[in-house]
Motif scaffolding. Sequence first.
Motif, PDB file in Angstrom:
ATOM      1  N   LEU A  38       0.849  -1.172   0.000  1.00  0.00           N
ATOM      2  CA  LEU A  38       0.000   0.000   0.000  1.00  0.00           C
ATOM      3  C   LEU A  38       0.895   1.235   0.000  1.00  0.00           C
ATOM      4  CD1 LEU A  38      -2.703   1.523   0.401  1.00  0.00           C
ATOM      5  CD2 LEU A  38      -2.395   1.172   2.839  1.00  0.00           C
ATOM      6  N   VAL A  39       0.635   2.127  -0.944  1.00  0.00           N
ATOM      7  CA  VAL A  39       1.401   3.368  -1.032  1.00  0.00           C
ATOM      8  C   VAL A  39       0.396   4.512  -0.903  1.00  0.00           C
ATOM      9  CG1 VAL A  39       3.059   4.713  -2.355  1.00  0.00           C
ATOM     10  CG2 VAL A  39       2.956   2.219  -2.657  1.00  0.00           C
ATOM     11  N   ASP A  40       0.401   5.155   0.255  1.00  0.00           N
ATOM     12  CA  ASP A  40      -0.541   6.242   0.513  1.00  0.00           C
ATOM     13  C   ASP A  40       0.035   7.139   1.594  1.00  0.00           C
ATOM     14  OD1 ASP A  40      -2.893   7.816   1.303  1.00  0.00           O
ATOM     15  OD2 ASP A  40      -4.030   6.341   0.163  1.00  0.00           O
ATOM     16  N   ASP A  41      -0.026   8.440   1.378  1.00  0.00           N
ATOM     17  CA  ASP A  41       0.540   9.372   2.352  1.00  0.00           C
ATOM     18  C   ASP A  41      -0.464   9.825   3.405  1.00  0.00           C
ATOM     19  OD1 ASP A  41      -0.992  10.970   0.714  1.00  0.00           O
ATOM     20  OD2 ASP A  41       0.580  12.432   0.286  1.00  0.00           O
ATOM     21  N   ASP A  42      -1.645   9.228   3.419  1.00  0.00           N
ATOM     22  CA  ASP A  42      -2.677   9.574   4.393  1.00  0.00           C
ATOM     23  C   ASP A  42      -2.757   8.474   5.452  1.00  0.00           C
ATOM     24  OD1 ASP A  42      -4.965  10.094   5.860  1.00  0.00           O
ATOM     25  OD2 ASP A  42      -6.278  10.321   4.118  1.00  0.00           O
ATOM     26  N   PRO A  43      -2.235   8.721   6.658  1.00  0.00           N
ATOM     27  CA  PRO A  43      -2.229   7.687   7.703  1.00  0.00           C
ATOM     28  C   PRO A  43      -3.633   7.170   8.048  1.00  0.00           C
ATOM     29  CG  PRO A  43      -0.884   9.559   8.372  1.00  0.00           C
ATOM     30  CD  PRO A  43      -1.597   9.957   7.114  1.00  0.00           C
TER      31      PRO A  43
ATOM     32  N   GLY B  24       5.589   7.893  -2.774  1.00  0.00           N
ATOM     33  CA  GLY B  24       5.887   7.188  -4.006  1.00  0.00           C
ATOM     34  C   GLY B  24       7.342   6.809  -4.172  1.00  0.00           C
ATOM     35  N   GLN B  25       8.260   7.659  -3.734  1.00  0.00           N
ATOM     36  CA  GLN B  25       9.680   7.325  -3.883  1.00  0.00           C
ATOM     37  C   GLN B  25      10.043   6.100  -3.047  1.00  0.00           C
ATOM     38  OE1 GLN B  25      11.958   8.799  -6.138  1.00  0.00           O
ATOM     39  NE2 GLN B  25      12.896   6.850  -5.591  1.00  0.00           N
TER      40      GLN B  25
ATOM     41  N   GLN C 101       4.833  13.866  -2.395  1.00  0.00           N
ATOM     42  CA  GLN C 101       6.201  13.766  -2.919  1.00  0.00           C
ATOM     43  C   GLN C 101       6.261  13.249  -4.350  1.00  0.00           C
ATOM     44  OE1 GLN C 101       8.753  15.038  -1.262  1.00  0.00           O
ATOM     45  NE2 GLN C 101       7.337  15.589   0.359  1.00  0.00           N
ATOM     46  N   MET C 102       5.555  12.165  -4.626  1.00  0.00           N
ATOM     47  CA  MET C 102       5.547  11.545  -5.957  1.00  0.00           C
ATOM     48  C   MET C 102       4.179  10.914  -6.118  1.00  0.00           C
ATOM     49  SD  MET C 102       7.853   8.356  -7.417  1.00  0.00           S
ATOM     50  CE  MET C 102       9.375   9.216  -7.721  1.00  0.00           C
ATOM     51  N   ASP C 103       3.408  11.355  -7.103  1.00  0.00           N
ATOM     52  CA  ASP C 103       2.046  10.836  -7.219  1.00  0.00           C
ATOM     53  C   ASP C 103       2.020   9.461  -7.896  1.00  0.00           C
ATOM     54  OD1 ASP C 103       2.121  11.198  -9.991  1.00  0.00           O
ATOM     55  OD2 ASP C 103       0.915  13.017  -9.945  1.00  0.00           O
ATOM     56  N   GLY C 104       0.834   8.875  -7.943  1.00  0.00           N
ATOM     57  CA  GLY C 104       0.681   7.532  -8.483  1.00  0.00           C
ATOM     58  C   GLY C 104       1.145   7.402  -9.920  1.00  0.00           C
ATOM     59  N   ALA C 105       0.855   8.404 -10.754  1.00  0.00           N
ATOM     60  CA  ALA C 105       1.299   8.362 -12.150  1.00  0.00           C
ATOM     61  C   ALA C 105       2.821   8.341 -12.229  1.00  0.00           C
ATOM     62  CB  ALA C 105       0.735   9.556 -12.923  1.00  0.00           C
ATOM     63  N   ASP C 106       3.482   9.124 -11.394  1.00  0.00           N
ATOM     64  CA  ASP C 106       4.949   9.136 -11.384  1.00  0.00           C
ATOM     65  C   ASP C 106       5.510   7.797 -10.915  1.00  0.00           C
ATOM     66  OD1 ASP C 106       5.097  11.744 -12.341  1.00  0.00           O
ATOM     67  OD2 ASP C 106       5.118  12.614 -10.334  1.00  0.00           O
ATOM     68  N   VAL C 107       4.853   7.173  -9.945  1.00  0.00           N
ATOM     69  CA  VAL C 107       5.287   5.841  -9.492  1.00  0.00           C
ATOM     70  C   VAL C 107       5.182   4.859 -10.654  1.00  0.00           C
ATOM     71  CG1 VAL C 107       4.740   3.890  -7.965  1.00  0.00           C
ATOM     72  CG2 VAL C 107       4.701   6.229  -7.069  1.00  0.00           C
TER      73      VAL C 107
ATOM     74  N   HIS D 293       2.634  -9.152  -4.035  1.00  0.00           N
ATOM     75  CA  HIS D 293       1.829  -9.805  -5.064  1.00  0.00           C
ATOM     76  C   HIS D 293       0.939  -8.784  -5.768  1.00  0.00           C
ATOM     77  CE1 HIS D 293       2.794 -13.307  -2.517  1.00  0.00           C
ATOM     78  NE2 HIS D 293       2.932 -13.856  -3.704  1.00  0.00           N
ATOM     79  N   LEU D 294       0.761  -7.628  -5.134  1.00  0.00           N
ATOM     80  CA  LEU D 294      -0.131  -6.592  -5.638  1.00  0.00           C
ATOM     81  C   LEU D 294       0.266  -5.264  -5.007  1.00  0.00           C
ATOM     82  CD1 LEU D 294      -2.919  -5.711  -6.971  1.00  0.00           C
ATOM     83  CD2 LEU D 294      -3.938  -6.309  -4.772  1.00  0.00           C
ATOM     84  N   MET D 295       0.165  -4.190  -5.777  1.00  0.00           N
ATOM     85  CA  MET D 295       0.427  -2.856  -5.236  1.00  0.00           C
ATOM     86  C   MET D 295      -0.850  -2.031  -5.282  1.00  0.00           C
ATOM     87  SD  MET D 295       4.086  -1.808  -6.939  1.00  0.00           S
ATOM     88  CE  MET D 295       4.240  -0.308  -5.961  1.00  0.00           C
ATOM     89  N   LEU D 296      -1.169  -1.375  -4.187  1.00  0.00           N
ATOM     90  CA  LEU D 296      -2.252  -0.408  -4.109  1.00  0.00           C
ATOM     91  C   LEU D 296      -1.584   0.959  -4.007  1.00  0.00           C
ATOM     92  CD1 LEU D 296      -4.388  -2.183  -1.374  1.00  0.00           C
ATOM     93  CD2 LEU D 296      -4.742  -2.270  -3.844  1.00  0.00           C
ATOM     94  N   ILE D 297      -1.813   1.817  -4.987  1.00  0.00           N
ATOM     95  CA  ILE D 297      -1.083   3.084  -5.072  1.00  0.00           C
ATOM     96  C   ILE D 297      -2.069   4.249  -5.115  1.00  0.00           C
ATOM     97  CG2 ILE D 297       0.618   4.416  -6.377  1.00  0.00           C
ATOM     98  CD1 ILE D 297       1.367   1.692  -7.765  1.00  0.00           C
ATOM     99  N   ASP D 298      -1.935   5.158  -4.172  1.00  0.00           N
ATOM    100  CA  ASP D 298      -2.761   6.366  -4.174  1.00  0.00           C
ATOM    101  C   ASP D 298      -2.364   7.239  -5.358  1.00  0.00           C
ATOM    102  OD1 ASP D 298      -4.514   8.382  -3.388  1.00  0.00           O
ATOM    103  OD2 ASP D 298      -3.095   9.257  -1.970  1.00  0.00           O
ATOM    104  N   GLN D 299      -3.348   7.800  -6.031  1.00  0.00           N
ATOM    105  CA  GLN D 299      -3.055   8.675  -7.166  1.00  0.00           C
ATOM    106  C   GLN D 299      -2.456  10.001  -6.715  1.00  0.00           C
ATOM    107  OE1 GLN D 299      -2.820   8.475 -10.433  1.00  0.00           O
ATOM    108  NE2 GLN D 299      -2.281  10.634 -10.480  1.00  0.00           N
ATOM    109  N   ARG D 300      -2.985  10.567  -5.648  1.00  0.00           N
ATOM    110  CA  ARG D 300      -2.524  11.898  -5.208  1.00  0.00           C
ATOM    111  C   ARG D 300      -1.703  11.789  -3.933  1.00  0.00           C
ATOM    112  NH1 ARG D 300      -7.835  15.590  -6.274  1.00  0.00           N
ATOM    113  NH2 ARG D 300      -7.756  15.414  -8.526  1.00  0.00           N
ATOM    114  N   MET D 301      -0.408  12.034  -4.091  1.00  0.00           N
ATOM    115  CA  MET D 301       0.500  12.077  -2.948  1.00  0.00           C
ATOM    116  C   MET D 301       1.388  13.293  -3.107  1.00  0.00           C
ATOM    117  SD  MET D 301       1.549   8.081  -2.404  1.00  0.00           S
ATOM    118  CE  MET D 301       1.847   7.719  -4.141  1.00  0.00           C
TER     119      MET D 301
END
Length: 142
Positions: free
Chosen positions: A1-6, A34-35, A67-73, A57-65
Motif C-alpha cells: 500500500l502506497v498512501d501518504d494519508d495515515p 511514491g519514492q 512527494q511523488m504521485d501515483g502516475a509518477d510511481v 503480489h499486488l500494489m495499491l497506489i494512491d493517485q494523489r501524494m
Amino acid sequence: LVDDDPSFTMLVRSAMEMAVSPDTPYVLTALDDGQHAVDYITGVGEYADRGHHPLPHLMLIDQRMNQMDGADVLKELAANETARSIPKCIMSTSDSAKQRQTAYSLGATFCITKPLELEQLAEKMRLLVEFGTRVLEPQRSA
C-alpha cells in the motif's frame, strides 16, 4: 500500500482484516510516499534485502501524494522488468475517465475510486484478494 494519508492506511488495514479470512496469510506493507515505493520494488537502499522486504503480489497506489504521485510511481516502475510483473491498482477519490486512461497507459492493472466507508473498502479488498488468489497465484507457481 502506497498512501501518504495515515488515516486511509489505517482504514485499509481494518478493511483487510474484515475482507480476509483468518486462515489466509497476508502481509500489508504500507509506504507513505511514491519514492519509497519505487525504492522498495527496485530493491534500493534500505529495501535491498528481499528476505526482509519481499516483492508484493499486488500494489495499491494512491493517485494523489505530495512527494511523488501515483502516475509518477507507475512511470518509474515501467522501466523495471520485475515491477512490470506486479499488478498495480491506482486508487483515487476522483472518478475521472481521463485519469483512469492515463493510469492504464502507464501500466496500472486496474483503478478503483477510493470508498470512504469501511464496508465498501472491505468489499473491494476482498475482490482484490480473490483476484490474487484465483488469477495471480496460479501464474506464479507455473
